[in-house]
Write a protein that holds these residues in place. Structure first.
Motif, PDB file in Angstrom:
ATOM      1  N   GLY A 121      57.011 -15.422 -33.382  1.00 24.63           N
ATOM      2  CA  GLY A 121      57.724 -15.588 -32.121  1.00 24.63           C
ATOM      3  C   GLY A 121      57.058 -16.638 -31.247  1.00 24.63           C
TER       4      GLY A 121
ATOM      5  N   TYR B 127      50.063  -6.488 -20.545  1.00 25.76           N
ATOM      6  CA  TYR B 127      50.512  -7.560 -19.656  1.00 25.76           C
ATOM      7  C   TYR B 127      51.128  -7.025 -18.365  1.00 25.76           C
ATOM      8  CZ  TYR B 127      49.208 -10.664 -23.346  1.00 25.76           C
ATOM      9  OH  TYR B 127      48.473 -11.339 -24.289  1.00 25.76           O
TER      10      TYR B 127
ATOM     11  N   ASN C  46      57.719 -19.945 -28.301  1.00 27.59           N
ATOM     12  CA  ASN C  46      56.725 -20.273 -27.284  1.00 27.59           C
ATOM     13  C   ASN C  46      56.663 -19.189 -26.194  1.00 27.59           C
ATOM     14  OD1 ASN C  46      54.763 -21.798 -26.203  1.00 27.59           O
ATOM     15  ND2 ASN C  46      56.113 -23.284 -25.197  1.00 27.59           N
ATOM     16  N   ILE C  47      56.572 -17.931 -26.617  1.00 25.77           N
ATOM     17  CA  ILE C  47      56.645 -16.818 -25.673  1.00 25.77           C
ATOM     18  C   ILE C  47      55.382 -16.686 -24.832  1.00 25.77           C
ATOM     19  CG2 ILE C  47      56.771 -14.304 -25.523  1.00 25.77           C
ATOM     20  CD1 ILE C  47      58.746 -14.389 -27.828  1.00 25.77           C
ATOM     21  N   GLY C  48      54.243 -16.905 -25.455  1.00 24.06           N
ATOM     22  CA  GLY C  48      53.004 -16.834 -24.688  1.00 24.06           C
ATOM     23  C   GLY C  48      52.231 -15.539 -24.853  1.00 24.06           C
ATOM     24  N   PHE C  49      52.561 -14.749 -25.906  1.00 24.78           N
ATOM     25  CA  PHE C  49      51.850 -13.488 -26.143  1.00 24.78           C
ATOM     26  C   PHE C  49      50.329 -13.684 -26.127  1.00 24.78           C
ATOM     27  CE2 PHE C  49      55.674 -12.096 -28.714  1.00 24.78           C
ATOM     28  CZ  PHE C  49      56.110 -11.215 -27.755  1.00 24.78           C
ATOM     29  N   PHE C  50      49.882 -14.720 -26.851  1.00 22.94           N
ATOM     30  CA  PHE C  50      48.438 -14.889 -27.037  1.00 22.94           C
ATOM     31  C   PHE C  50      47.970 -16.245 -26.540  1.00 22.94           C
ATOM     32  CE2 PHE C  50      49.980 -12.290 -30.696  1.00 22.94           C
ATOM     33  CZ  PHE C  50      49.596 -11.069 -30.169  1.00 22.94           C
TER      34      PHE C  50
ATOM     35  N   MET D  85      54.655 -11.495 -33.960  1.00 22.60           N
ATOM     36  CA  MET D  85      54.438 -12.094 -32.642  1.00 22.60           C
ATOM     37  C   MET D  85      53.958 -13.532 -32.780  1.00 22.60           C
ATOM     38  SD  MET D  85      52.955  -9.238 -30.045  1.00 22.60           S
ATOM     39  CE  MET D  85      52.560  -7.755 -30.914  1.00 22.60           C
TER      40      MET D  85
ATOM     41  N   ASN E 244      53.356 -17.158 -15.007  1.00 15.68           N
ATOM     42  CA  ASN E 244      53.041 -16.526 -16.290  1.00 15.68           C
ATOM     43  C   ASN E 244      53.624 -15.131 -16.432  1.00 15.68           C
ATOM     44  OD1 ASN E 244      51.668 -18.726 -17.110  1.00 15.68           O
ATOM     45  ND2 ASN E 244      49.651 -17.957 -16.473  1.00 15.68           N
TER      46      ASN E 244
ATOM     47  N   PRO F 223      46.650 -18.460 -23.659  1.00 16.30           N
ATOM     48  CA  PRO F 223      46.082 -18.356 -22.310  1.00 16.30           C
ATOM     49  C   PRO F 223      46.829 -19.228 -21.312  1.00 16.30           C
ATOM     50  CG  PRO F 223      44.387 -18.875 -23.937  1.00 16.30           C
ATOM     51  CD  PRO F 223      45.674 -18.910 -24.663  1.00 16.30           C
TER      52      PRO F 223
ATOM     53  N   LEU G 127      49.884 -19.601 -20.995  1.00 17.30           N
ATOM     54  CA  LEU G 127      51.079 -18.903 -20.522  1.00 17.30           C
ATOM     55  C   LEU G 127      50.746 -17.489 -20.062  1.00 17.30           C
ATOM     56  CD1 LEU G 127      53.630 -20.059 -23.254  1.00 17.30           C
ATOM     57  CD2 LEU G 127      53.429 -20.896 -20.919  1.00 17.30           C
ATOM     58  N   GLY G 128      49.483 -17.193 -19.878  1.00 13.21           N
ATOM     59  CA  GLY G 128      49.113 -15.866 -19.393  1.00 13.21           C
ATOM     60  C   GLY G 128      48.767 -14.888 -20.494  1.00 13.21           C
ATOM     61  N   GLY G 129      48.851 -15.320 -21.740  1.00 16.09           N
ATOM     62  CA  GLY G 129      48.545 -14.437 -22.863  1.00 16.09           C
ATOM     63  C   GLY G 129      47.049 -14.319 -23.105  1.00 16.09           C
ATOM     64  N   ASP G 130      46.678 -13.403 -23.980  1.00 13.91           N
ATOM     65  CA  ASP G 130      45.267 -13.114 -24.200  1.00 13.91           C
ATOM     66  C   ASP G 130      44.937 -13.199 -25.692  1.00 13.91           C
ATOM     67  OD1 ASP G 130      42.733 -12.195 -24.293  1.00 13.91           O
ATOM     68  OD2 ASP G 130      43.131 -10.228 -23.422  1.00 13.91           O
TER      69      ASP G 130
END
Lengths: 536, 205
Positions: free
Chosen positions: A229, B42, A234-238, A226, B133, A240, A242-245
């Motif tokens: 990735g 998510y 630039n998926i945004g898994f982690f 991940m 997002n 913030p 992009l909404g990731g954590d």
């Protein structure tokens, strides 16, 4: 079995001539003993690299301010030190070297269940190592996140994260393949008569370790993927933004990386459980308790990852639960320590180098374990989090525990592997220097941590100066000790006196075969009737 | 030195091979389990956006692909039986039809993906950034998870191709069908993961 030609059955596996010659005879060999040796030589090479990086860090810390390197270099060096030591040295360490070499012999088999897969896992290991270390030589420089690759920094930094993370992913594959191989080997290839509870303890710990390897490694695999990735797409898994954590990353990372500590320490405990009865000339105390505590550690070890994240932000319930479970996992480890010590009670002990390593293992492992309990307590953890105390704690476990057990194991099985005896006087000198150096190096870090020196800083305030000097001097003593040990082992492997089959009076099956063993280990597969440590 | 060659006895343990395969399948499931957790987290954090984003995916294409994979799992399982009945021709037909179905699956996937990319639904696209997002994460996860699944399909195709070659050369017969069985197990795994991906992305709208 009938078509086997007996003519050359006493040729050692080292002299045996197969299809290939020279170096190819080793790197293409599917013999579990040769694969084990391949791992040994590669791991020692990486270990020395890692040690040199560690020495460089300690040198930087001998005085406040910039001593020999700038902050960016220091960050890169502690990251590389961690990546090399964790993924390339201690995780494969005992299982891949002594597990490969000794497991089939100790359970009375001719090889592991999947010899080709075994060789493949070494190749995958080397491939992963090359990928991981290639980050050193590319533009952008080596990674600087620490070996934990914490998000979001790991996809924001401009250094070469990608090769390091991919390398760690590939190394995970190698680890999984070894794990599968060992589990199937233990299930399918035990000699007739060797029931589960007649199996020696080193194979038992390998069994526990292998389960952790296959159950935990995929999680870190996907997590690292991940990160890949994240960096590529630039998926945004982690992330913030992009909404990731980012905290989710820490959870996923430690779900593997805490059990990984038990991947490292269980086989070390196994090696100690072999060395102690042999040199005590006495059956191990509480064989079943050790077996059960091995499985208990492997099981409970899964549920304590949160104690790495006490200050990251978790609910109160989660904090209490993880803290409680952390205390719980200390119990089976303590049971083992009591068993080892009880084995020594009223024993006639042979004072040989492997025994010194085992005894000093108990010493450093107890300091490491008890300081781990201090860190597992919530309030203390808040004070000690990310300080030198943590560094001292895990070096006492990983370097003290695993490293000392590795050293003990290499001296213990040296006559079996190379067919020669080492020079005992030099070996003991090396051990004393190593032991003194080790404690001088890491004990001051406990005090530094308590008084507030943070880890991973290249600089510190003046009041931390004294203990840091002591610590750096300790690193030199340790290095000289290591040099003496390695020099002695290399010289003895070539020139030492020829070793008999059973120089220490061990009772497990590896001491019934030739030193070094023949290609197929046993002429006849043995039938096991007694328990593994039958000294009666 | 002694140059005579030791005749190594052939070690074969079909039970062991299958045990190894099952363990490996277990690790693969855990690999995807990590992604399922991330998806769960998510989805929980962005229920509305995931709900709307999932409507962008075509249920009919997903259903067709599910049916294709289920049938291909059946054909490879039948190949395991037919090799034991010493019916080489039928075995080859079944294996090749499995491969053809894998191919159709990938072609469908290709059109599905390129459609999404054409509409601007791909990781780090401007369209997604304007949407927010939740959509970014949904399509990020969609491409990552179905992509990783597609990679597994390709590995399965390679495995089954090896089996086809070995069956046609008669080096894999009813005497030693374990490679075919293990490839079948792997193919069922690929199928199983899809059975989880399908409702997560297509049906939960």
């Amino acid at each position: 079995m009938s078509q086997q030609e007996k003519t050359s059955s006493h040729v050692s596996f080292r002299d045996y001539k197969g299809k290939y010659k020279g170096l190819l005879a080793w790197i293409l060999s599917t013999d579990h003993k040769r694969v084990g040796m391949l791992y040994l030589y590669s791991i020692i090479t990486f270990f020395i690299t890692g040690v040199c990086l560690g020495i460089a860090m300690k040198l930087e810390l001998i005085a406040p301010g910039k001593t020999v390197m700038d902050p960016a270099t220091y960050n890169a060096i502690f990251t590389l030190h961690g990546v090399i030591m964790i993924f390339l040295v201690v995780v494969p360490g005992l299982p891949a070297v002594f597990g490969n070499f000794m497991l089939p012999i100790m359970i009375g088999a001719k090889d592991v269940a999947f010899p080709k897969l075994n060789l493949l896992s070494w190749w995958v290991y080397i491939f992963g190592a090359i990928i991981a270390l290639s980050s050193l030589f590319m533009a952008g420089g080596p990674p600087d996140t620490g070996w934990t690759f914490y998000a979001p920094y790991s996809f924001k930094t401009n250094t070469n994260m990608l090769p390091a993370v991919l390398g760690a992913f590939i190394l995970g594959f190698s680890s999984i393949l070894t794990g599968i191989n060992f589990i199937v080997t233990i299930h399918r290839l035990r000699a007739p008569g060797m029931t589960w509870f007649k199996m020696p303890l080193f194979p038992w710990t390998l069994y526990g370790t292998s389960w952790i390897q296959i159950l935990a490694t995929p999680i870190v695999g996907i997590t690292l993927l991940m990160i890949v990735g994240e960096r590529l797409l630039n998926i945004g898994f982690f992330d913030p933004a992009l909404g990731g954590d980012p905290i989710l990353y820490q959870h996923l990372f430690w779900i593997y990386s805490h059990p990984a500590v038990y991947i490292m320490i269980l086989p070390a405990m196994g090696a100690i459980s072999e060395i102690i009865p042999t040199f005590a000339n006495k059956s191990i105390f509480g064989y079943k308790a050790i077996v059960i505590s091995t499985l208990a550690i492997a099981f409970v070890g899964y549920f304590v990852w949160g104690h790495h994240m006490f200050t990251s932000g978790m609910s109160g319930t989660a904090l209490y639960t993880f803290s409680f479970l952390t205390f719980l996992v200390a119990i089976p480890s303590a049971i083992k320590v009591f068993n080892w010590v009880s084995t020594l009670h009223k024993a006639s002990i042979q004072l040989e180098t492997p025994f010194f390593w085992a005894a000093s293992f108990l010493f450093v492992f107890m300091i490491g374990g008890l300081s781990g309990l201090a860190l597992g307590a919530l309030s203390v953890n808040v004070h000690l989090h990310d300080t030198a105390f943590v560094v001292a704690h895990f070096h006492f476990i990983v370097f003290g525990g695993v490293g000392f057990a590795f050293m003990g194991a290499i001296h213990y099985w040296f006559p079996k592997i190379w067919g020669r005896m080492y020079n005992a006087r030099l070996a003991t000198t090396g051990w004393i220097m190593f032991f003194i150096g080790f404690n001088t190096l890491y004990l001051p870090m406990f005090f530094l941590g308590i008084s507030g020196m943070p880890r991973r800083y290249y600089d510190y305030v003046e009041r931390f100066h004294g203990p840091n000097i002591v610590s750096t001097i300790g690193s030199w003593v340790l290095f000289i000790g290591l040099f003496v040990i390695i020099f002695n082992l290399i010289r003895s492997a070539k020139k030492g006196p020829i070793a008999p089959k059973n120089p220490w009076g061990g009772k497990t099956l590896e001491w019934t075969v030739d030193s070094p063993p023949t290609l197929e280990n046993f002429e006849e597969i043995p039938v096991v009737e007694k328990g593994p440590y039958d000294y009666s | 030195m002694d140059t005579s060659i030791i005749v190594e006895d052939e070690h074969r343990d079909d039970e062991g091979s299958k045990l190894g395969m099952w363990l490996f399948i277990f690790t693969e499931l855990l690999l995807f389990a990590g992604l399922f957790i991330v998806y769960g987290v998510y989805r929980y954090l962005n229920p509305e956006a995931f709900h709307l984003a999932a409507q962008q995916l075509s249920v009919s294409v997903g259903t067709i692909n599910t049916i294709i994979l289920l049938i291909s799992s059946a054909t490879i399982a039948m190949a395991s039986s037919s090799i034991r009945l010493k019916n080489k021709k039928l075995t080859l037909i079944l294996l090749i039809s499995t491969l053809v179905m894998a191919l159709i699956f990938m072609v469908n996937k290709y059109f599905e993906w390129s459609g999404k990319i054409h509409h601007g639904f791909f990781p780090s696209s401007d369209t997604l950034h304007t949407l927010g997002n939740g959509d970014t994460l949904f399509f990020g996860l969609y491409f990552f998870m179905t992509g990783l699944h597609a990679l597994h399909i390709l590995v399965g195709v390679v495995l089954i191709t090896i089996v086809v070659v070995r069956v046609s050369k008669n080096t894999l017969t009813d005497e030693n069908p374990v490679l075919l069985d293990n490839s079948g197990l792997y193919w069922h795994l690929v199928d199983l993961i899809w059975i989880f991906l399908f409702p997560l992305f297509y049906l939960l709208t």
